[in-house]
Design a protein around this motif. Structure first.
Motif, PDB file in Angstrom:
ATOM      1  N   UNK A   1     -57.978 114.979  35.379  1.00  0.00           N
ATOM      2  CA  UNK A   1     -56.601 114.962  35.820  1.00  0.00           C
ATOM      3  C   UNK A   1     -56.293 115.677  36.992  1.00  0.00           C
ATOM      4  N   UNK A   2     -57.175 116.660  37.295  1.00  0.00           N
ATOM      5  CA  UNK A   2     -56.936 117.434  38.733  1.00  0.00           C
ATOM      6  C   UNK A   2     -57.066 116.154  39.865  1.00  0.00           C
ATOM      7  N   UNK A   3     -58.126 115.396  39.635  1.00  0.00           N
ATOM      8  CA  UNK A   3     -58.618 114.449  40.604  1.00  0.00           C
ATOM      9  C   UNK A   3     -57.385 113.416  40.565  1.00  0.00           C
ATOM     10  N   UNK A   4     -56.761 113.001  39.764  1.00  0.00           N
ATOM     11  CA  UNK A   4     -55.530 112.216  39.470  1.00  0.00           C
ATOM     12  C   UNK A   4     -54.500 112.899  40.264  1.00  0.00           C
ATOM     13  N   UNK A   5     -54.182 114.049  40.198  1.00  0.00           N
ATOM     14  CA  UNK A   5     -52.961 114.707  40.874  1.00  0.00           C
ATOM     15  C   UNK A   5     -53.187 114.657  42.530  1.00  0.00           C
ATOM     16  N   UNK A   6     -54.650 114.838  42.642  1.00  0.00           N
ATOM     17  CA  UNK A   6     -55.218 115.050  44.222  1.00  0.00           C
ATOM     18  C   UNK A   6     -54.767 113.773  44.818  1.00  0.00           C
ATOM     19  N   UNK A   7     -55.418 112.807  44.129  1.00  0.00           N
ATOM     20  CA  UNK A   7     -55.111 111.310  44.650  1.00  0.00           C
ATOM     21  C   UNK A   7     -53.800 111.015  44.982  1.00  0.00           C
ATOM     22  N   UNK A   8     -52.817 111.180  43.845  1.00  0.00           N
ATOM     23  CA  UNK A   8     -51.586 111.371  43.952  1.00  0.00           C
ATOM     24  C   UNK A   8     -50.886 111.647  44.919  1.00  0.00           C
ATOM     25  N   UNK A   9     -51.024 113.070  45.210  1.00  0.00           N
ATOM     26  CA  UNK A   9     -50.487 113.723  46.311  1.00  0.00           C
ATOM     27  C   UNK A   9     -51.014 113.249  47.612  1.00  0.00           C
ATOM     28  N   UNK A  10     -52.160 112.876  47.568  1.00  0.00           N
ATOM     29  CA  UNK A  10     -52.795 112.219  49.086  1.00  0.00           C
ATOM     30  C   UNK A  10     -51.911 110.981  49.292  1.00  0.00           C
ATOM     31  N   UNK A  11     -51.643 110.083  48.305  1.00  0.00           N
ATOM     32  CA  UNK A  11     -50.997 108.842  48.318  1.00  0.00           C
ATOM     33  C   UNK A  11     -49.618 109.013  48.578  1.00  0.00           C
ATOM     34  N   UNK A  12     -49.032 110.003  48.061  1.00  0.00           N
ATOM     35  CA  UNK A  12     -47.699 110.273  48.573  1.00  0.00           C
ATOM     36  C   UNK A  12     -47.388 110.501  49.921  1.00  0.00           C
ATOM     37  N   UNK A  13     -48.521 111.391  50.629  1.00  0.00           N
ATOM     38  CA  UNK A  13     -48.345 111.767  51.988  1.00  0.00           C
ATOM     39  C   UNK A  13     -48.690 110.461  52.700  1.00  0.00           C
ATOM     40  N   UNK A  14     -49.588 109.750  52.542  1.00  0.00           N
ATOM     41  CA  UNK A  14     -49.995 108.419  53.144  1.00  0.00           C
ATOM     42  C   UNK A  14     -49.092 107.599  53.148  1.00  0.00           C
ATOM     43  N   UNK A  15     -48.453 107.241  51.613  1.00  0.00           N
ATOM     44  CA  UNK A  15     -47.541 106.501  51.663  1.00  0.00           C
ATOM     45  C   UNK A  15     -46.109 106.393  52.606  1.00  0.00           C
ATOM     46  N   UNK A  16     -45.806 107.544  52.922  1.00  0.00           N
ATOM     47  CA  UNK A  16     -44.682 107.731  53.722  1.00  0.00           C
ATOM     48  C   UNK A  16     -45.130 107.199  55.343  1.00  0.00           C
ATOM     49  N   UNK A  17     -46.332 107.184  55.480  1.00  0.00           N
ATOM     50  CA  UNK A  17     -46.836 106.981  56.831  1.00  0.00           C
ATOM     51  C   UNK A  17     -46.960 105.238  56.892  1.00  0.00           C
ATOM     52  N   UNK A  18     -47.598 104.920  55.843  1.00  0.00           N
ATOM     53  CA  UNK A  18     -48.047 103.421  55.849  1.00  0.00           C
ATOM     54  C   UNK A  18     -47.209 102.096  55.067  1.00  0.00           C
ATOM     55  N   UNK A  19     -46.083 102.787  54.195  1.00  0.00           N
ATOM     56  CA  UNK A  19     -45.491 101.769  53.389  1.00  0.00           C
ATOM     57  C   UNK A  19     -44.418 100.937  54.216  1.00  0.00           C
ATOM     58  N   UNK A  20     -43.987 101.206  55.328  1.00  0.00           N
ATOM     59  CA  UNK A  20     -43.395 100.612  56.219  1.00  0.00           C
ATOM     60  C   UNK A  20     -43.988  99.318  56.620  1.00  0.00           C
ATOM     61  N   UNK A  21     -45.479  99.411  56.525  1.00  0.00           N
ATOM     62  CA  UNK A  21     -46.060  98.153  56.939  1.00  0.00           C
ATOM     63  C   UNK A  21     -46.391  97.145  56.209  1.00  0.00           C
ATOM     64  N   UNK A  22     -46.289  95.852  56.560  1.00  0.00           N
ATOM     65  CA  UNK A  22     -46.366  94.768  55.478  1.00  0.00           C
ATOM     66  C   UNK A  22     -47.603  93.861  55.821  1.00  0.00           C
TER      67      UNK A  22
END
Lengths: 234, 311
Positions: free
Chosen positions: B85-106
């Motif tokens: 679950x720690x691995x899941x949490x870390x991946x989720x946090x990284x995705x959250x940060x990355x998501x703010x940067x790349x989810x404007x792209x299509x």
């Protein structure tokens, strides 16, 4: 007034499309007319938050909505039926209608009641309830699009060229429905078909070269020599 | 799919999955684990695809989760089970940060960036030699549950259920409406009150979290991680091929594709050990050209005369 626009300037890149547009809409239906490229769709997109306001203000029920993102403008009570229908073609009629209410917090609890109202207004949608929206005829798709917008229980309904691409008999039906709707919701409709829409609206505005050049009641506009010459072909 | 038939098939599949550890030996259990792992990845890939966003970054989040789990055990002394679950949490946090940067792209811009991010994760981990073991990777003293095949099987099954549960949640809640609306028509979605960025971010973070979780399960099952093993293109290409073969925009499609392609892959690995990925490539091309809705689409067409569910 429900919608008040004052000194609105906007455009794309360096191109200015609207230069100082001012208008207000109350409990009425208003037609917005003008030639292609006059800025009608740009004005609508700006009201809906899809275009940035360069200068001036857009106020809805006294609240400045000029900088709001589109989904918040929709939640504030403005529904748009865009040009070219803009449906969810791979969704059923039922899902298209349900989606109209699903993301507007204050109407979620009233969705059944709103659905009944929409199906009463457009009986064909009840018959085609489970059909994929993209497989319906142009006129029926337009009814789905209007129905979806009404599911949000808007205070202001904006329709961008609702008769575009429809055969004349269907156009008359669409305007008949608009005539019924104006009793319950304020309407702003842009149209190329000025003759037909002047029968359905209370008031009209003519937008040319990014500015409102004529304003008046539907009867006044029908008698205006410029409108007669340029838009009614008289 | 007919609901009764679907229920019967699900009950049968459930019965097979539950009884398998008692009946099968080590090899069939490992094959089943592989299929379940790829099935879970295929389902998570499809969950994001329902918004119209095509990610090529599965291996990146999976590998990140794998390294997070194994390094948490080796460097911080975290219990192996807790490291998942720690691995899941870390991946989720990284995705959250990355998501703010790349989810404007299509479209392809988003796809290419996710592919690049997966490669960046791999290169960063490969070059932090002192911490991650570099290209040679890191090895644990033992595997989780003392290397018990049935224990690891149940753990992988748990990972699959997490993915299936999340997919079911996506299908049966308002998220389905939001993602389908975004995929169908962004302008209409916005004007219907859908906060596009918020829903895309939710889908991206949830799927990335599960992919990290699965990476943790994988690495604890094998007891080692190297950049080449956990960031392997297999973890992107196989789930993608499985979902496409079975049928996209659903939970059932990727399950179907994973079972068929998973079994086929075991056979192909034995027949053409270094070329089985070529077969996956060919499958993707054939599916895209001739049956873009996959096997499930063909089945729906056959049973309903083409009137499929809203997709």
């Amino acid at each position: 007034m429900i919608l008040e626009i004052a000194g609105l300037e906007t455009g794309y890149g360096k191109l200015r499309v609207l230069s100082g547009v001012s208008l207000s809409i109350g409990a009425e239906s208003v037609g917005l007319f003008g030639p292609n490229g006059a800025g009608k769709t740009t004005l609508i997109n700006t009201i809906m938050g899809m275009n940035r306001v360069w200068k001036g203000s857009v106020r809805f029920e006294g609240r400045d909505i000029g900088g709001l993102p589109t989904h918040e403008v929709a939640r504030a009570g403005i529904a748009l039926v865009p040009q070219e229908r803009e449906l969810f073609p791979l969704m059923s009629v039922a899902d298209n209608l349900a989606l109209g209410a699903a993301f507007i917090p204050h109407v979620v609890s009233r969705k059944e009641e709103l659905l009944e109202q929409v199906l009463a207004l457009f009986p064909i949608l009840k018959e085609r309830y489970r059909q994929l929206a993209g497989t319906m005829s142009g006129g029926q798709q337009r009814q789905v699009a209007i129905g979806r917008a009404l599911m949000a229980n808007p205070k202001l309904l904006i329709l961008d060229e609702p008769s575009l691409g429809l055969q004349p008999s269907i156009v008359a039906e669409v305007f008949e429905r608009l005539g019924q709707l104006k009793k319950t919701v304020s309407i702003l409709v842009t149209e190329q078909n000025v003759r037909e829409s002047l029968r359905a609206v209370d008031r009209g505005l003519v937008l040319e070269n990014g500015a409102i050049v004529i304003e008046g009641t539907a009867a006044e506009l029908a008698r205006n020599p410029h409108v007669e010459r340029s838009y009614l072909g008289i | 799919m007919n609901r009764n038939l679907a229920r019967i098939l699900a009950a049968l599949a459930g019965a097979v999955m539950v009884t398998l550890p008692a009946l099968a030996g080590a090899y069939p259990l490992q094959v089943a684990r592989n299929i379940m792992l790829y099935m879970a990845l295929a389902v998570t890939w499809d969950m994001l695809l329902r918004s119209g966003q095509i990610s090529f970054g599965i291996a990146g989040l999976f590998g990140l989760g794998a390294y997070a789990s194994i390094l948490a055990v080796l460097r911080a002394g975290m219990p192996a089970l807790l490291s998942i679950p720690f691995a899941a949490l870390l991946s989720g946090v990284v995705a959250l940060i990355i998501g703010f940067l790349i989810l404007r792209l299509r479209a392809m811009y988003f796809s290419i960036v996710t592919l690049a991010l997966a490669e960046i994760f791999r290169i960063v981990i490969q070059n932090l030699v002192d911490f991650t073991g570099g290209p040679e990777g890191v090895i644990m003293k033992g595997r989780i549950f003392g290397g018990s095949d049935s224990g690891i099987y149940w753990l992988t099954l748990c990972g699959l259920f997490v993915a299936l549960g999340a997919s079911y949640w996506f299908e049966k809640s308002k998220i389905h409406f939001a993602l389908t609306a975004i995929r169908n028509n962004e302008v209409s979605a916005r004007t219907s009150g859908v906060d596009i960025f918020r829903w895309l971010l939710l889908a991206f973070v949830v799927t990335s979290t599960i992919q990290g979780f699965l990476g943790g399960i994988y690495v604890q099952s094998y007891g080692f991680a190297t950049p080449d093993s956990v960031f392997s293109a297999d973890f992107t290409l196989l789930p993608l091929a499985m979902a496409l073969l079975g049928g996209i925009h659903s939970t059932v499609g990727p399950i179907l594709g994973a079972v068929l392609l998973g079994l086929a892959s075991e056979y192909l690995k034995l027949q053409i050990p270094y070329g089985h990925l070529v077969v996956y490539g060919i499958i993707i091309i054939i599916v895209i050209l001739f049956m873009p809705q996959g096997l499930l689409g063909l089945f729906r067409k056959a049973t309903r005369g083409g009137k499929g569910r809203a997709s």
